[in-house]
Design a protein around this motif. Structure first.
Motif, PDB file in Angstrom:
ATOM      1  N   ALA A 121     -27.061 -39.643 -16.051  1.00  0.00           N
ATOM      2  CA  ALA A 121     -26.048 -38.773 -15.454  1.00  0.00           C
ATOM      3  C   ALA A 121     -26.729 -37.643 -14.687  1.00  0.00           C
ATOM      4  CB  ALA A 121     -25.152 -38.203 -16.551  1.00  0.00           C
ATOM      5  N   PRO A 122     -26.054 -37.082 -13.686  1.00  0.00           N
ATOM      6  CA  PRO A 122     -26.649 -35.967 -12.942  1.00  0.00           C
ATOM      7  C   PRO A 122     -27.026 -34.790 -13.834  1.00  0.00           C
ATOM      8  CG  PRO A 122     -24.726 -36.805 -11.789  1.00  0.00           C
ATOM      9  CD  PRO A 122     -24.783 -37.503 -13.123  1.00  0.00           C
ATOM     10  N   ASP A 123     -26.278 -34.577 -14.924  1.00  0.00           N
ATOM     11  CA  ASP A 123     -26.584 -33.486 -15.850  1.00  0.00           C
ATOM     12  C   ASP A 123     -27.272 -34.009 -17.112  1.00  0.00           C
ATOM     13  OD1 ASP A 123     -24.467 -34.815 -17.010  1.00  0.00           O
ATOM     14  OD2 ASP A 123     -23.453 -32.992 -17.663  1.00  0.00           O
ATOM     15  N   SER A 127     -26.663 -33.164 -21.066  1.00  0.00           N
ATOM     16  CA  SER A 127     -25.693 -34.049 -21.723  1.00  0.00           C
ATOM     17  C   SER A 127     -26.301 -35.281 -22.397  1.00  0.00           C
ATOM     18  CB  SER A 127     -24.657 -34.525 -20.706  1.00  0.00           C
ATOM     19  OG  SER A 127     -25.255 -35.441 -19.790  1.00  0.00           O
ATOM     20  N   GLN A 128     -27.477 -35.693 -21.947  1.00  0.00           N
ATOM     21  CA  GLN A 128     -28.112 -36.933 -22.425  1.00  0.00           C
ATOM     22  C   GLN A 128     -27.269 -38.176 -22.122  1.00  0.00           C
ATOM     23  OE1 GLN A 128     -31.376 -36.971 -23.821  1.00  0.00           O
ATOM     24  NE2 GLN A 128     -31.159 -34.969 -22.858  1.00  0.00           N
ATOM     25  N   MET A 129     -26.335 -38.062 -21.194  1.00  0.00           N
ATOM     26  CA  MET A 129     -25.412 -39.154 -20.866  1.00  0.00           C
ATOM     27  C   MET A 129     -26.032 -40.163 -19.915  1.00  0.00           C
ATOM     28  SD  MET A 129     -22.453 -38.572 -22.376  1.00  0.00           S
ATOM     29  CE  MET A 129     -21.057 -39.112 -21.468  1.00  0.00           C
ATOM     30  N   GLY A 138     -20.174 -61.629  -7.960  1.00  0.00           N
ATOM     31  CA  GLY A 138     -19.308 -62.427  -7.105  1.00  0.00           C
ATOM     32  C   GLY A 138     -17.830 -62.108  -7.252  1.00  0.00           C
ATOM     33  N   SER A 139     -17.495 -61.108  -8.064  1.00  0.00           N
ATOM     34  CA  SER A 139     -16.088 -60.741  -8.222  1.00  0.00           C
ATOM     35  C   SER A 139     -15.911 -59.269  -7.850  1.00  0.00           C
ATOM     36  CB  SER A 139     -15.630 -60.962  -9.666  1.00  0.00           C
ATOM     37  OG  SER A 139     -16.047 -59.900 -10.498  1.00  0.00           O
ATOM     38  N   MET A 140     -14.679 -58.840  -7.814  1.00  0.00           N
ATOM     39  CA  MET A 140     -14.386 -57.439  -7.524  1.00  0.00           C
ATOM     40  C   MET A 140     -14.205 -56.621  -8.806  1.00  0.00           C
ATOM     41  SD  MET A 140     -14.594 -57.215  -4.320  1.00  0.00           S
ATOM     42  CE  MET A 140     -14.058 -55.529  -4.206  1.00  0.00           C
ATOM     43  N   TRP A 141     -14.245 -57.276  -9.971  1.00  0.00           N
ATOM     44  CA  TRP A 141     -14.054 -56.562 -11.223  1.00  0.00           C
ATOM     45  C   TRP A 141     -15.287 -55.730 -11.547  1.00  0.00           C
ATOM     46  CZ3 TRP A 141     -16.791 -56.434 -15.760  1.00  0.00           C
ATOM     47  CH2 TRP A 141     -16.176 -55.736 -16.817  1.00  0.00           C
ATOM     48  N   HIS A 142     -15.056 -54.540 -12.051  1.00  0.00           N
ATOM     49  CA  HIS A 142     -16.148 -53.689 -12.526  1.00  0.00           C
ATOM     50  C   HIS A 142     -15.594 -52.714 -13.553  1.00  0.00           C
ATOM     51  CE1 HIS A 142     -14.307 -51.110  -9.499  1.00  0.00           C
ATOM     52  NE2 HIS A 142     -14.822 -50.099 -10.163  1.00  0.00           N
ATOM     53  N   CYS A 143     -16.477 -52.171 -14.329  1.00  0.00           N
ATOM     54  CA  CYS A 143     -16.106 -51.195 -15.354  1.00  0.00           C
ATOM     55  C   CYS A 143     -17.253 -50.197 -15.456  1.00  0.00           C
ATOM     56  CB  CYS A 143     -15.885 -51.908 -16.691  1.00  0.00           C
ATOM     57  SG  CYS A 143     -15.392 -50.831 -18.049  1.00  0.00           S
ATOM     58  N   VAL A 144     -16.918 -48.920 -15.456  1.00  0.00           N
ATOM     59  CA  VAL A 144     -17.928 -47.864 -15.580  1.00  0.00           C
ATOM     60  C   VAL A 144     -17.672 -47.111 -16.882  1.00  0.00           C
ATOM     61  CG1 VAL A 144     -18.831 -45.723 -14.588  1.00  0.00           C
ATOM     62  CG2 VAL A 144     -18.204 -47.627 -13.093  1.00  0.00           C
ATOM     63  N   VAL A 145     -18.743 -46.898 -17.639  1.00  0.00           N
ATOM     64  CA  VAL A 145     -18.653 -46.204 -18.924  1.00  0.00           C
ATOM     65  C   VAL A 145     -19.715 -45.114 -18.960  1.00  0.00           C
ATOM     66  CG1 VAL A 145     -18.893 -46.448 -21.431  1.00  0.00           C
ATOM     67  CG2 VAL A 145     -17.831 -48.286 -20.101  1.00  0.00           C
ATOM     68  N   TRP A 146     -19.318 -43.917 -19.384  1.00  0.00           N
ATOM     69  CA  TRP A 146     -20.261 -42.833 -19.629  1.00  0.00           C
ATOM     70  C   TRP A 146     -20.547 -42.833 -21.119  1.00  0.00           C
ATOM     71  CZ3 TRP A 146     -22.505 -40.197 -15.736  1.00  0.00           C
ATOM     72  CH2 TRP A 146     -21.909 -40.301 -14.474  1.00  0.00           C
TER      73      TRP A 146
END
Length: 152
Positions: A121-123, A127-129, A138-146
């Motif tokens: 993470a930028p911080d 944060s240690q994140m 090949g798909s449009m599906w995505h998931c972002v998790v912090w």
């Protein structure tokens, strides 16, 4: 060439070379729920509800990686994976002796292309994140998790 093919407006979105890839609604409207006749047999394509349900189930499985104790060893090992590179999720789970069944149930077409990558993470100093991105190649599906591995 017939006149109806001269205008891009008559070409389904999925065949337009510069169609907006984020416009999933247009894609599904043009290509889903249509009947196709092949050699006298009528076949249906997956409907929006089926596609949406699969995406929702996949997102729920990704969230379970960070909620369920059975994946704690995988979460602790996240920093051992090269940052900024893509890693096959099922292989990384197997290497940490964590369950893969939930992902294998999606079938080879999905689990063999389900990858993740992480960056700090930028911080990060405070944060240690980590930011983890999951996608099916090949798909449009995505998931972002912090996630903060130190706060398992």
């Amino acid at each position: 060439m017939e006149d109806r093919f001269k205008s891009e407006a008559h070409v389904p979105v999925r065949y337009r070379p510069y169609a907006d890839p984020h416009d999933w609604q247009k894609l599904t409207e043009d290509s889903t729920n249509q009947l196709q006749t092949t050699m006298g047999q009528t076949m249906t394509t997956p409907c929006d509800a089926e596609i949406g349900q699969t995406e929702e189930e996949l997102t729920n499985c990704i969230h379970d990686l960070f909620l369920n104790n059975e994946y704690i060893e995988w979460r602790k090992a996240l920093r051992s994976f090269s940052a900024g590179e893509w890693h096959l999720l099922t292989a990384s789970l197997e290497n940490r002796n964590t369950p893969t069944t939930a992902f294998l149930e999606f079938g080879e077409g999905i689990h063999s292309k389900l990858v993740f990558s992480h960056i700090e993470a930028p911080d990060h100093i405070e944060s240690q994140m980590l930011m983890l991105q999951f996608t099916v190649s090949g798909s449009m599906w995505h998931c972002v998790v912090w996630h903060c591995p130190e706060a398992n």
